[in-house]
Design a protein around this motif. Structure first.
Motif, PDB file in Angstrom:
ATOM      1  N   SER A  49       0.828  -1.203   0.000  1.00  0.00           N
ATOM      2  CA  SER A  49       0.000   0.000   0.000  1.00  0.00           C
ATOM      3  C   SER A  49       0.863   1.254   0.000  1.00  0.00           C
ATOM      4  O   SER A  49       0.576   2.224  -0.723  1.00  0.00           O
ATOM      5  CB  SER A  49      -0.938  -0.005   1.214  1.00  0.00           C
ATOM      6  OG  SER A  49      -1.765  -1.155   1.221  1.00  0.00           O
ATOM      7  N   VAL A  52       2.255   1.734  -3.443  1.00  0.00           N
ATOM      8  CA  VAL A  52       1.211   2.209  -4.358  1.00  0.00           C
ATOM      9  C   VAL A  52       1.013   3.713  -4.185  1.00  0.00           C
ATOM     10  O   VAL A  52       0.928   4.463  -5.163  1.00  0.00           O
ATOM     11  CB  VAL A  52      -0.116   1.456  -4.117  1.00  0.00           C
ATOM     12  CG1 VAL A  52      -1.282   2.176  -4.802  1.00  0.00           C
ATOM     13  CG2 VAL A  52      -0.017   0.020  -4.632  1.00  0.00           C
ATOM     14  N   PHE A  53       0.944   4.167  -2.941  1.00  0.00           N
ATOM     15  CA  PHE A  53       0.752   5.595  -2.697  1.00  0.00           C
ATOM     16  C   PHE A  53       1.976   6.410  -3.120  1.00  0.00           C
ATOM     17  O   PHE A  53       1.848   7.566  -3.541  1.00  0.00           O
ATOM     18  CB  PHE A  53       0.407   5.849  -1.227  1.00  0.00           C
ATOM     19  CG  PHE A  53      -1.066   5.824  -0.957  1.00  0.00           C
ATOM     20  CD1 PHE A  53      -1.834   6.981  -1.047  1.00  0.00           C
ATOM     21  CD2 PHE A  53      -1.699   4.634  -0.639  1.00  0.00           C
ATOM     22  CE1 PHE A  53      -3.202   6.953  -0.820  1.00  0.00           C
ATOM     23  CE2 PHE A  53      -3.072   4.588  -0.415  1.00  0.00           C
ATOM     24  CZ  PHE A  53      -3.827   5.755  -0.508  1.00  0.00           C
ATOM     25  N   GLN A  54       3.157   5.835  -3.030  1.00  0.00           N
ATOM     26  CA  GLN A  54       4.363   6.564  -3.417  1.00  0.00           C
ATOM     27  C   GLN A  54       4.473   6.731  -4.933  1.00  0.00           C
ATOM     28  O   GLN A  54       5.194   7.607  -5.402  1.00  0.00           O
ATOM     29  CB  GLN A  54       5.609   5.855  -2.881  1.00  0.00           C
ATOM     30  CG  GLN A  54       5.797   6.053  -1.387  1.00  0.00           C
ATOM     31  CD  GLN A  54       6.996   5.303  -0.840  1.00  0.00           C
ATOM     32  OE1 GLN A  54       7.367   4.251  -1.358  1.00  0.00           O
ATOM     33  NE2 GLN A  54       7.596   5.828   0.208  1.00  0.00           N
ATOM     34  N   SER A  55       3.750   5.905  -5.682  1.00  0.00           N
ATOM     35  CA  SER A  55       3.795   6.002  -7.139  1.00  0.00           C
ATOM     36  C   SER A  55       3.226   7.342  -7.594  1.00  0.00           C
ATOM     37  O   SER A  55       2.054   7.647  -7.373  1.00  0.00           O
ATOM     38  CB  SER A  55       3.011   4.848  -7.765  1.00  0.00           C
ATOM     39  OG  SER A  55       3.020   4.952  -9.175  1.00  0.00           O
ATOM     40  N   HIS A 101      -7.067   9.699  -1.709  1.00  0.00           N
ATOM     41  CA  HIS A 101      -7.032   9.233  -3.103  1.00  0.00           C
ATOM     42  C   HIS A 101      -7.816   7.936  -3.146  1.00  0.00           C
ATOM     43  O   HIS A 101      -7.297   6.874  -2.798  1.00  0.00           O
ATOM     44  CB  HIS A 101      -5.585   9.013  -3.542  1.00  0.00           C
ATOM     45  CG  HIS A 101      -5.421   8.759  -5.022  1.00  0.00           C
ATOM     46  ND1 HIS A 101      -6.062   7.729  -5.671  1.00  0.00           N
ATOM     47  CD2 HIS A 101      -4.680   9.403  -5.962  1.00  0.00           C
ATOM     48  CE1 HIS A 101      -5.713   7.743  -6.953  1.00  0.00           C
ATOM     49  NE2 HIS A 101      -4.883   8.753  -7.156  1.00  0.00           N
ATOM     50  N   GLY A 103      -8.929   5.945  -5.479  1.00  0.00           N
ATOM     51  CA  GLY A 103      -8.432   4.852  -6.316  1.00  0.00           C
ATOM     52  C   GLY A 103      -7.337   4.062  -5.638  1.00  0.00           C
ATOM     53  O   GLY A 103      -7.329   2.826  -5.669  1.00  0.00           O
ATOM     54  N   LYS A 104      -6.410   4.778  -4.984  1.00  0.00           N
ATOM     55  CA  LYS A 104      -5.317   4.079  -4.304  1.00  0.00           C
ATOM     56  C   LYS A 104      -5.783   3.422  -3.014  1.00  0.00           C
ATOM     57  O   LYS A 104      -5.328   2.333  -2.666  1.00  0.00           O
ATOM     58  CB  LYS A 104      -4.165   5.051  -4.051  1.00  0.00           C
ATOM     59  CG  LYS A 104      -3.462   5.480  -5.342  1.00  0.00           C
ATOM     60  CD  LYS A 104      -2.238   6.336  -5.074  1.00  0.00           C
ATOM     61  CE  LYS A 104      -1.528   6.641  -6.401  1.00  0.00           C
ATOM     62  NZ  LYS A 104      -0.276   7.402  -6.209  1.00  0.00           N
ATOM     63  N   THR A 107      -7.128  -0.005  -3.509  1.00  0.00           N
ATOM     64  CA  THR A 107      -6.202  -1.120  -3.737  1.00  0.00           C
ATOM     65  C   THR A 107      -5.961  -1.902  -2.452  1.00  0.00           C
ATOM     66  O   THR A 107      -5.531  -3.060  -2.511  1.00  0.00           O
ATOM     67  CB  THR A 107      -4.835  -0.637  -4.269  1.00  0.00           C
ATOM     68  OG1 THR A 107      -4.135   0.104  -3.243  1.00  0.00           O
ATOM     69  CG2 THR A 107      -4.994   0.219  -5.514  1.00  0.00           C
ATOM     70  N   GLN A 149      -3.656  -5.247  -7.234  1.00  0.00           N
ATOM     71  CA  GLN A 149      -4.025  -4.012  -7.942  1.00  0.00           C
ATOM     72  C   GLN A 149      -2.891  -2.993  -7.847  1.00  0.00           C
ATOM     73  O   GLN A 149      -2.324  -2.785  -6.770  1.00  0.00           O
ATOM     74  CB  GLN A 149      -5.308  -3.403  -7.360  1.00  0.00           C
ATOM     75  CG  GLN A 149      -6.573  -3.936  -7.998  1.00  0.00           C
ATOM     76  CD  GLN A 149      -7.793  -3.093  -7.635  1.00  0.00           C
ATOM     77  OE1 GLN A 149      -7.689  -1.977  -7.142  1.00  0.00           O
ATOM     78  NE2 GLN A 149      -8.972  -3.656  -7.864  1.00  0.00           N
ATOM     79  N   ARG A 150      -2.553  -2.400  -9.003  1.00  0.00           N
ATOM     80  CA  ARG A 150      -1.499  -1.386  -9.108  1.00  0.00           C
ATOM     81  C   ARG A 150      -0.136  -1.906  -8.635  1.00  0.00           C
ATOM     82  O   ARG A 150       0.668  -1.148  -8.081  1.00  0.00           O
ATOM     83  CB  ARG A 150      -1.871  -0.108  -8.344  1.00  0.00           C
ATOM     84  CG  ARG A 150      -3.140   0.566  -8.871  1.00  0.00           C
ATOM     85  CD  ARG A 150      -3.219   2.018  -8.450  1.00  0.00           C
ATOM     86  NE  ARG A 150      -4.501   2.612  -8.829  1.00  0.00           N
ATOM     87  CZ  ARG A 150      -4.706   3.921  -8.993  1.00  0.00           C
ATOM     88  NH1 ARG A 150      -3.718   4.775  -8.810  1.00  0.00           N
ATOM     89  NH2 ARG A 150      -5.898   4.375  -9.318  1.00  0.00           N
ATOM     90  N   THR A 155       6.419  -1.400  -9.190  1.00  0.00           N
ATOM     91  CA  THR A 155       5.829  -1.294  -7.852  1.00  0.00           C
ATOM     92  C   THR A 155       5.960  -2.596  -7.075  1.00  0.00           C
ATOM     93  O   THR A 155       6.406  -2.598  -5.917  1.00  0.00           O
ATOM     94  CB  THR A 155       4.346  -0.881  -7.951  1.00  0.00           C
ATOM     95  OG1 THR A 155       4.247   0.355  -8.680  1.00  0.00           O
ATOM     96  CG2 THR A 155       3.744  -0.703  -6.567  1.00  0.00           C
TER      97      THR A 155
END
Length: 228
Positions: A49, A52-55, A101, A103-104, A107, A149-150, A155
């Motif tokens: 997680s 994902v947020f760091q992306s 966010h 969407g994130k 995930t 996801q993501r 990642t």
């Protein structure tokens, strides 16, 4: 073009970094399989997680906020994540304590399901990761991309590296090297390119006896802007 010997790559990286000792001080050491198996499922979900947020965001900002994420999402306890209804996720995505966010945030339950399913089959998510052979690490990347996801691109691999699983990373410098030397010539993430990259890294591992992560780092340090 014949594949370059790892000894040549290492010598060039050492020269660029100021000698063998300086280069060695920059290399990471993966965990053993037994150490990996001690990592609880909630820590894997937290790590995925966070990555994902760091992306596309400041890694520093995300890290500074992460204690708030841990609190808001109950320490990423898998069972609790699986029980939360959609409207609760939507409310949490608006919490000012975290980075808002939707969407994130969504995930998190999706990747909780992935971890839960793997744990059901293998005893724990960590057990699956630990037992995954280094000779086919790209298939673990593809597992994360398909079932999570993501977690595609870098990642998933970066998260594995952070958690201590031995894996190489196709960073910009590594990708540039692979292209310059003819290991890959098409899309980076195609089956053909991933297979060719895996074969090259396996050969370098057999030659050097080093973990994949160190081979990856040495290649990056041997090219691009990675000078002292």
């Amino acid at each position: 073009m014949a594949r370059e010997k790892f000894a040549q790559i290492y010598a060039r990286a050492a020269e660029r970094k100021g000698g063998d000792a300086a280069l060695e001080s920059l290399l990471t050491t993966p965990l053993t399989n037994e150490q990996l198996k001690q990592i609880s499922d909630d820590r894997w979900l937290s790590a995925f997680s966070q990555k994902v947020f760091q992306s596309g965001m400041s890694w520093k900002v995300v890290r500074s906020k992460w204690p708030n994420f841990e609190e808001v999402f109950f320490g990423f306890d898998i069972e609790k994540m699986l029980l939360m209804p959609t409207d609760m996720w939507e409310r949490k995505a608006t919490d000012p304590a975290i980075i808002r966010h939707l969407g994130k945030v969504m995930t998190i339950p999706a990747n909780a399901h992935m971890i839960h399913d793997a744990a059901t089959e293998h005893g724990s998510f960590a057990a699956m990761v630990a037992d995954w052979p280094a000779s086919d690490i790209v298939s673990l990347w593809q597992y994360l991309k398909k079932h999570g996801q993501r977690l595609g691109g870098n990642t998933g691999p970066y998260t594995l590296r952070i958690m201590g699983k031995d894996t190489f990373i196709i960073s910009q410098d590594v990708e540039a090297y692979l292209r310059q030397t003819g290991v890959i010539d098409g899309g980076r993430d195609t089956r053909k390119s991933l297979t060719a990259t895996q074969e090259a890294f396996t050969a370098w591992q057999q030659e050097s006896g080093r973990p994949l992560c160190q081979i990856s780092q040495v290649i990056a340090f041997s090219s691009g802007d990675n000078r002292v």
